[in-house]
Write an enzyme that holds these catalytic residues in place. Structure first.
Site, PDB file in Angstrom:
ATOM      1  N   SER A 136       0.866  -1.167   0.000  1.00  0.00           N
ATOM      2  CA  SER A 136       0.000   0.000   0.000  1.00  0.00           C
ATOM      3  C   SER A 136       0.907   1.221   0.000  1.00  0.00           C
ATOM      4  CB  SER A 136      -0.882  -0.024   1.246  1.00  0.00           C
ATOM      5  OG  SER A 136      -1.637   1.160   1.336  1.00  0.00           O
ATOM      6  N   LYS A 162      -1.054  -1.113  -4.436  1.00  0.00           N
ATOM      7  CA  LYS A 162      -2.240  -0.312  -4.083  1.00  0.00           C
ATOM      8  C   LYS A 162      -1.786   1.116  -3.885  1.00  0.00           C
ATOM      9  CE  LYS A 162      -4.662   0.051   0.335  1.00  0.00           C
ATOM     10  NZ  LYS A 162      -5.314  -0.765   1.385  1.00  0.00           N
ATOM     11  N   LYS A 164      -3.057   5.084  -2.760  1.00  0.00           N
ATOM     12  CA  LYS A 164      -4.105   5.834  -2.068  1.00  0.00           C
ATOM     13  C   LYS A 164      -4.573   6.954  -2.986  1.00  0.00           C
ATOM     14  CE  LYS A 164      -4.094   3.838   2.039  1.00  0.00           C
ATOM     15  NZ  LYS A 164      -5.303   3.289   2.669  1.00  0.00           N
ATOM     16  N   ASP A 189      -7.231   2.908  -3.194  1.00  0.00           N
ATOM     17  CA  ASP A 189      -7.957   2.958  -1.916  1.00  0.00           C
ATOM     18  C   ASP A 189      -8.260   4.417  -1.578  1.00  0.00           C
ATOM     19  OD1 ASP A 189      -8.978   2.653   0.629  1.00  0.00           O
ATOM     20  OD2 ASP A 189      -7.189   1.705   1.484  1.00  0.00           O
ATOM     21  N   GLU A 214     -11.071   0.491  -3.404  1.00  0.00           N
ATOM     22  CA  GLU A 214     -11.359   0.184  -2.000  1.00  0.00           C
ATOM     23  C   GLU A 214     -12.040   1.363  -1.306  1.00  0.00           C
ATOM     24  OE1 GLU A 214      -7.801  -1.232  -0.064  1.00  0.00           O
ATOM     25  OE2 GLU A 214      -8.674  -1.102   1.940  1.00  0.00           O
ATOM     26  N   ASP A 239     -13.599  -1.941   3.070  1.00  0.00           N
ATOM     27  CA  ASP A 239     -12.659  -2.003   4.190  1.00  0.00           C
ATOM     28  C   ASP A 239     -13.411  -1.491   5.428  1.00  0.00           C
ATOM     29  OD1 ASP A 239     -10.708  -1.439   6.105  1.00  0.00           O
ATOM     30  OD2 ASP A 239      -9.339  -0.407   4.768  1.00  0.00           O
ATOM     31  N   LYS A 263      -9.547  -6.954   8.124  1.00  0.00           N
ATOM     32  CA  LYS A 263      -8.528  -6.492   9.067  1.00  0.00           C
ATOM     33  C   LYS A 263      -8.877  -7.082  10.420  1.00  0.00           C
ATOM     34  CE  LYS A 263      -7.151  -2.210   6.790  1.00  0.00           C
ATOM     35  NZ  LYS A 263      -7.407  -0.757   6.710  1.00  0.00           N
ATOM     36  N   GLY A 291      -3.813  -3.973   6.171  1.00  0.00           N
ATOM     37  CA  GLY A 291      -2.800  -3.617   7.165  1.00  0.00           C
ATOM     38  C   GLY A 291      -3.115  -2.281   7.800  1.00  0.00           C
TER      39      GLY A 291
HETATM   40  O1  OSB Z   1      -7.194   1.766   4.467  1.00  0.00           O
HETATM   41  O2  OSB Z   1      -5.926   0.083   4.288  1.00  0.00           O
HETATM   42  C1  OSB Z   1      -6.147   1.198   4.757  1.00  0.00           C
HETATM   43  C2  OSB Z   1      -3.108   2.350   6.769  1.00  0.00           C
HETATM   44  C3  OSB Z   1      -3.717   3.039   7.788  1.00  0.00           C
HETATM   45  C4  OSB Z   1      -5.089   3.155   7.788  1.00  0.00           C
HETATM   46  C5  OSB Z   1      -5.852   2.562   6.778  1.00  0.00           C
HETATM   47  C6  OSB Z   1      -5.244   1.865   5.767  1.00  0.00           C
HETATM   48  C7  OSB Z   1      -3.850   1.778   5.746  1.00  0.00           C
HETATM   49  C8  OSB Z   1      -3.100   1.139   4.687  1.00  0.00           C
HETATM   50  C9  OSB Z   1      -1.717   0.675   5.045  1.00  0.00           C
HETATM   51  O3  OSB Z   1      -3.478   1.036   3.543  1.00  0.00           O
HETATM   52  C10 OSB Z   1      -1.514  -0.770   4.904  1.00  0.00           C
HETATM   53  C11 OSB Z   1      -0.185  -1.165   5.492  1.00  0.00           C
HETATM   54  O4  OSB Z   1       0.799  -1.116   4.759  1.00  0.00           O
HETATM   55  O5  OSB Z   1      -0.128  -1.522   6.683  1.00  0.00           O
HETATM   56 MG    MG Z   2      -8.334   0.611   3.146  1.00  0.00          MG
END
Ligand code: OSB
Ligand code: MG
Length: 369
Positions: A136, A162, A164, A189, A214, A239, A263, A291
Site C-alpha cells: 500500500s 495499491k 491511495k 484505496d 477500496e 474495508d 482487518k 494492514g
Molecule cells: O485503508 O488500508 C487502509 C493504513 C492506515 C489506515 C488505513 C489503511 C492503511 C493502509 C496501510 O493502507 C496498509 C499497510 O501497509 O499496513
Molecule cells: Mg483501506
C-alpha cells in the site's frame, strides 16, 4: 488457561517514510501492545491496530488504552478460559471498540497456540505456509515520486500495488501509473473520501483495469456503496464498512462489493475474522488481509490470518523494513523475491520479541492483576 496478568504497553515508533491517506499523514506510530499471562507463566502478545487519531474509524490509541484497562481487560482477567474463542463473547457487551478488544483477543490466541505448541497459523486453521504480498503506497508529494516508489516495490518482488487516492489525487494519477506500468496488478484505496454524487468522476477509473477500488464512500454506508457498485465495472472492495460477519453478509447481499478486505483489529480479533472469512467463502467473495502500519506483532498476526483458505488475493502485508528502521520482533518480516512471506513454523506468532528494544520505546506501561 487462566489469565492471571494483562500488561498494556504503549510504544512509539517513527515510520521510515510518512504514510498519507485521504484522512491525513502519519509520521510516528503510537501502538498499544497487549501481553497476557496465564497461571503457568506462559505469555501471549497482541497489537491494537487503532491509529493515533479517530480518523480511519472512531478508535485511537487513547481510547484503546482506556477500553482495555477499564472494560475489556477486567472481563478476561482471572477467567479460566476453555478456549480463545471465548474472549470475543466476554467483551461483546462493549459497543464498538473492536480494535481494542481485538488486540486482547489476538494475544489470547497467541498464548493458546504456544500452550498447544503450534504455530498460530496452523492453530487458527490456516491452509498455506506462504502468503502472497502486495504493498500500500500512500499519497506522495509528486506523481514522479509515486512512480519511483512503485518501481522500487516491483523490483522488490511485490505482486500488486495499491495506491491511495483522494479528490485531486485520483484519475490523473491512476492514468500516469497505468501509462508507466500497463500490466501490473493495480488497485486504489480512497478511505471514504467520496460521496455518491462523485459516481461520474469515479466511473472514469473503469478505464484503467483496476483490480478493485477500496472503500470509496462513507465508512458506515453500505447502501450507497451498493448504488455505486451498480454503476461501476470495477469491483468495489469494502474495508471500513466491514466490522463483523453480520455486516459482511449484509454488504454481500446488497451487492455493495465484489471483494472484502479483512482487518483483524477492525472486526475484533481472530474469531470474528474467521467468521467474516467463512461468510465470504460461502458467497464466493474473495478476501485479502489489510494492514494498519503494524509493528512486528500485528504483522505476524496478519501473516497467520492470511493463511486461511479464502485469502486468495495479495494482501497489504509486507516487509518490516518498509515501515521500521528496527522492528520489535526478530528476525524482522522479510519478503521473498517472488513477493511472498513464509509463515513461521515456530509456536505462537512465530517470531522472538525484542524485549530490550520494546522497553526502550515504551512510553507507558500498566499491569492488570
Ligand atoms: O485503508 O488500508 C487502509 C493504513 C492506515 C489506515 C488505513 C489503511 C492503511 C493502509 C496501510 O493502507 C496498509 C499497510 O501497509 O499496513
Ligand atoms: Mg483501506
Amino acid at each position: 488457561m487462566k489469565i492471571t496478568r494483562i500488561t498494556l504497553r504503549e510504544i512509539h515508533m517513527p515510520l521510515v517514510h510518512f504514510f498519507e491517506t485521504s484522512f491525513g499523514r502519519t509520521t510516528q506510530r503510537r501502538i498499544v501492545l497487549v501481553e497476557v499471562e496465564e497461571a503457568g507463566g506462559a505469555a501471549g502478545w497482541g497489537e491494537v491496530t487503532a491509529g493515533e487519531n479517530p480518523f480511519y474509524n472512531e478508535e485511537w490509541t487513547e481510547s484503546a488504552w482506556l477500553i482495555l484497562r477499564d472494560y475489556a481487560g477486567p472481563q478476561v482477567l482471572g477467567r479460566n478460559l476453555r478456549s480463545a474463542c471465548e474472549v470475543s463473547a466476554l467483551t461483546a457487551r462493549i459497543r464498538g471498540h473492536q480494535m481494542a478488544r481485538g488486540g486482547l483477543e489476538a494475544a489470547v490466541w497467541d498464548l493458546e497456540a504456544r500452550l498447544a505448541g503450534l504455530p498460530l497459523w496452523r492453530h487458527i486453521g490456516g491452509v498455506r505456509s506462504e502468503i502472497a504480498c502486495g504493498v500500500s503506497i500512500g499519497i506522495q508529494d509528486s506523481v514522479e515520486q509515486l512512480l519511483q516508489k512503485i518501481q522500487c516495490e516491483l523490483e522488490a518482488g511485490y505482486q500488486r500495488i495499491k495506491i491511495k487516492i483522494k479528490p485531486g489525487w485520483d484519475v490523473d494519477v491512476v492514468r500516469a501509473v497505468r501509462g508507466r506500468f500497463p500490466d501490473i496488478q493495480l488497485m486504489a484505496d480512497a478511505n471514504s473520501a467520496y460521496r455518491l454524487n462523485d459516481a461520474p468522476h469515479l466511473k472514469q477509473l473503469d478505464a484503467f483495469g483496476l483490480m478493485m477500488i477500496e472503500q470509496p464512500l462513507a465508512h458506515d454506508d453500505i447502501i450507497d456503496h451498493a448504488k455505486l457498485q451498480a454503476r461501476l465495472d470495477t469491483p468495489i472492495c469494502l474495508d471500513e464498512c466491514i466490522r463483523s460477519a453480520h455486516t459482511a453478509g449484509q454488504a454481500i447481499e446488497m451487492r455493495a462489493c465484489g471483494i472484502i478486505n479483512i482487518k483483524l483489529g477492525r472486526v475484533g480479533g481472530f474469531a470474528e475474522a474467521r467468521r467474516v472469512h467463512d461468510v465470504c467463502r460461502e458467497r464466493g467473495i474473495p478476501v485479502w488481509c489489510g494492514g494498519m502500519l503494524e509493528s512486528g506483532v500485528g504483522r505476524a498476526h496478519n501473516i497467520a490470518l492470511s493463511t486461511l483458505e479464502n485469502f486468495v488475493l495479495p494482501g497489504d502485508v509486507s516487509a518490516s523494513r518498509r515501515y521500521w528502521q528496527r522492528d520489535i520482533i526478530a528476525p524482522p518480516v522479510e519478503v521473498t523475491p517472488q513477493g511472498t512471506i513464509q509463515a513461521s513454523d515456530r509456536p505462537g506468532f512465530g517470531y522472538e520479541l525484542d524485549l530490550d528494544y520494546i522497553r526502550s520505546i515504551t512510553a507507558r506501561e500498566e499491569t492488570l492483576r
